[in-house]
Design a protein around this motif. Sequence first.
Motif, PDB file in Angstrom:
ATOM      1  N   SER A 102       0.822  -1.208   0.000  1.00  0.00           N
ATOM      2  CA  SER A 102       0.000   0.000   0.000  1.00  0.00           C
ATOM      3  C   SER A 102       0.853   1.255   0.000  1.00  0.00           C
ATOM      4  CB  SER A 102      -0.936  -0.004   1.216  1.00  0.00           C
ATOM      5  OG  SER A 102      -1.837  -1.079   1.166  1.00  0.00           O
ATOM      6  N   VAL A 103       1.940   1.236   0.759  1.00  0.00           N
ATOM      7  CA  VAL A 103       2.856   2.369   0.786  1.00  0.00           C
ATOM      8  C   VAL A 103       3.451   2.592  -0.598  1.00  0.00           C
ATOM      9  CG1 VAL A 103       5.007   3.265   1.744  1.00  0.00           C
ATOM     10  CG2 VAL A 103       3.400   2.042   3.227  1.00  0.00           C
ATOM     11  N   ALA A 104       3.936   1.531  -1.216  1.00  0.00           N
ATOM     12  CA  ALA A 104       4.579   1.640  -2.522  1.00  0.00           C
ATOM     13  C   ALA A 104       3.597   2.029  -3.609  1.00  0.00           C
ATOM     14  CB  ALA A 104       5.260   0.315  -2.870  1.00  0.00           C
ATOM     15  N   GLN A 105       2.408   1.455  -3.564  1.00  0.00           N
ATOM     16  CA  GLN A 105       1.398   1.725  -4.583  1.00  0.00           C
ATOM     17  C   GLN A 105       1.034   3.202  -4.620  1.00  0.00           C
ATOM     18  OE1 GLN A 105      -2.535   0.291  -3.686  1.00  0.00           O
ATOM     19  NE2 GLN A 105      -2.929  -0.255  -5.820  1.00  0.00           N
ATOM     20  N   ALA A 106       0.796   3.782  -3.458  1.00  0.00           N
ATOM     21  CA  ALA A 106       0.429   5.192  -3.396  1.00  0.00           C
ATOM     22  C   ALA A 106       1.592   6.085  -3.841  1.00  0.00           C
ATOM     23  CB  ALA A 106      -0.008   5.556  -1.984  1.00  0.00           C
ATOM     24  N   ILE A 317       8.424  -6.460  -4.453  1.00  0.00           N
ATOM     25  CA  ILE A 317       6.985  -6.319  -4.682  1.00  0.00           C
ATOM     26  C   ILE A 317       6.708  -5.236  -5.704  1.00  0.00           C
ATOM     27  CG2 ILE A 317       4.893  -5.411  -3.552  1.00  0.00           C
ATOM     28  CD1 ILE A 317       5.527  -7.177  -1.196  1.00  0.00           C
ATOM     29  N   VAL A 318       7.434  -4.131  -5.619  1.00  0.00           N
ATOM     30  CA  VAL A 318       7.286  -3.052  -6.603  1.00  0.00           C
ATOM     31  C   VAL A 318       7.588  -3.568  -8.004  1.00  0.00           C
ATOM     32  CG1 VAL A 318       8.293  -0.876  -7.418  1.00  0.00           C
ATOM     33  CG2 VAL A 318       7.709  -1.155  -4.996  1.00  0.00           C
ATOM     34  N   ASP A 320       7.526  -6.669  -9.148  1.00  0.00           N
ATOM     35  CA  ASP A 320       6.491  -7.612  -9.584  1.00  0.00           C
ATOM     36  C   ASP A 320       5.235  -6.866 -10.017  1.00  0.00           C
ATOM     37  OD1 ASP A 320       7.903  -9.959  -9.269  1.00  0.00           O
ATOM     38  OD2 ASP A 320       7.076 -10.432  -7.296  1.00  0.00           O
ATOM     39  N   ALA A 321       4.795  -5.936  -9.203  1.00  0.00           N
ATOM     40  CA  ALA A 321       3.559  -5.207  -9.490  1.00  0.00           C
ATOM     41  C   ALA A 321       3.673  -4.404 -10.778  1.00  0.00           C
ATOM     42  CB  ALA A 321       3.202  -4.289  -8.327  1.00  0.00           C
ATOM     43  N   TYR A 322       4.827  -3.820 -11.005  1.00  0.00           N
ATOM     44  CA  TYR A 322       5.049  -3.075 -12.245  1.00  0.00           C
ATOM     45  C   TYR A 322       4.988  -4.021 -13.446  1.00  0.00           C
ATOM     46  CZ  TYR A 322       7.272   0.088 -15.597  1.00  0.00           C
ATOM     47  OH  TYR A 322       7.539   0.866 -16.693  1.00  0.00           O
ATOM     48  N   GLY A 323       5.566  -5.204 -13.274  1.00  0.00           N
ATOM     49  CA  GLY A 323       5.522  -6.184 -14.356  1.00  0.00           C
ATOM     50  C   GLY A 323       4.124  -6.702 -14.633  1.00  0.00           C
ATOM     51  N   PHE A 324       3.271  -6.763 -13.605  1.00  0.00           N
ATOM     52  CA  PHE A 324       1.888  -7.209 -13.785  1.00  0.00           C
ATOM     53  C   PHE A 324       0.998  -6.106 -14.353  1.00  0.00           C
ATOM     54  CE2 PHE A 324       2.660  -9.936  -9.755  1.00  0.00           C
ATOM     55  CZ  PHE A 324       3.324 -10.890 -10.504  1.00  0.00           C
ATOM     56  N   GLY A 325       1.532  -4.896 -14.448  1.00  0.00           N
ATOM     57  CA  GLY A 325       0.716  -3.770 -14.905  1.00  0.00           C
ATOM     58  C   GLY A 325      -0.127  -3.154 -13.814  1.00  0.00           C
ATOM     59  N   LEU A 326       0.143  -3.491 -12.547  1.00  0.00           N
ATOM     60  CA  LEU A 326      -0.615  -2.927 -11.436  1.00  0.00           C
ATOM     61  C   LEU A 326      -0.071  -1.575 -11.003  1.00  0.00           C
ATOM     62  CD1 LEU A 326      -1.168  -6.116  -9.240  1.00  0.00           C
ATOM     63  CD2 LEU A 326      -2.602  -5.190 -11.074  1.00  0.00           C
ATOM     64  N   LEU A 327       1.132  -1.232 -11.438  1.00  0.00           N
ATOM     65  CA  LEU A 327       1.709   0.084 -11.204  1.00  0.00           C
ATOM     66  C   LEU A 327       2.064   0.703 -12.549  1.00  0.00           C
ATOM     67  CD1 LEU A 327       4.226  -0.535  -8.247  1.00  0.00           C
ATOM     68  CD2 LEU A 327       1.931   0.438  -8.102  1.00  0.00           C
ATOM     69  N   LYS A 328       1.700   1.963 -12.743  1.00  0.00           N
ATOM     70  CA  LYS A 328       2.050   2.649 -13.983  1.00  0.00           C
ATOM     71  C   LYS A 328       3.494   3.113 -13.972  1.00  0.00           C
ATOM     72  CE  LYS A 328      -2.620   4.297 -15.037  1.00  0.00           C
ATOM     73  NZ  LYS A 328      -3.477   5.487 -15.283  1.00  0.00           N
TER      74      LYS A 328
END
Length: 362
Positions: A102-106, A317-318, A320-328
């Motif tokens: 949540s911290v990283a996503q925001a 986690i950052v 992975d999430a970027y690779g999944f397209g969950l982070l722009k």
Amino acid sequence: MKISRRFQSVVTATAAVVAAGLVLSACSSSPSASEGDPSDLSSVTLRFGQPSNLTEAAIVASGVLDDAPYKVEFASFQNAGDISSALVTGQLDFVQGYTEWSVAQAAAGATPAWSEGSTGYSVVGVIEPGDVANFDPFMVLSAKDSGIATIDDAKGKRWGYVPGSVLQLITAKAVTDKGWEFPDGIEPVTLDYTSQALALGSDLADLQTTYVNSAGTALEGGAQKVATASSIGVDLFFTYTASSKALKDPAKEAAIADLLERLAEYHAWFASHPDEAQAAIVDGLRLSPEQAKLSWEYDRGILRPVNETAIATTQGIVDDAYGFGLLKNTIDADLLFDDRFTTQIEEAATAADTEAVVRASY
């Protein structure tokens, strides 16, 4: 175990929260303690954010805020986005219950982009799971009679999760690790934090990714645990996070240092006083005694200072999430952490024997 009492008790009533606007009316009128002596905390009010009333109920029940030389106002929020906005704008000073995701996503979505010395908030303490191998609070459950025993059985099935949350990240990791496309390899079912507690029992989904505090009803109804976040390869921890505005205020910084010391004691109390802690969970979350026991079992944790392992886990986690397209956008995880309270946390945890007490509770 006896918890120390150091100053006179000053804990205020729960702050009112306007969910959409996140306006805490008292925020703008609170006096700035930085104008006076930072060693005098009597005029300081720390605004403490939480994802549910559990944090407030248990901390107050523990007594660790007794004799605090500052006031604490608790405010509850329904989603991580609202918490992030309140931290960035200074409407909150301190938050418990934020995962590193949540911290990283925001932060990754912040405009303007964060940079060294210019961030909205920082992780100042890490809550390490006490026994993640056996008590990982993030789990994938399958409905009774669904025939789903492992992730391998889930292709094309109705899979529920809360979009934008860490539950979506766990789902994406589980799906892509099987070589399926996300989300096309499954039939996604959009849930919110209310509907997820009833999703499997009401035939909304065949399986779901959830958190233990929302899993009790499903497990009582015959749902089966298929996997956990850690078994899927998503290593999560909760954090204590402080706003940059609060950290720049000398008196609030001193109050946060003191609060973290008390929270090291709180984690020891929570693990060593199961009856009192579970009663607080019943009161704070309106759970049944059986569900409160489940929550207590999974919520035990050890307060650690910011450390390299936590930073590296967050960076993974950052990525992975970027690779999944969950982070722009991607982000350097180092920007999200502040280790200024290392000494205070280490000394308080040693004095309370936090790690040994927590581990002895299993």
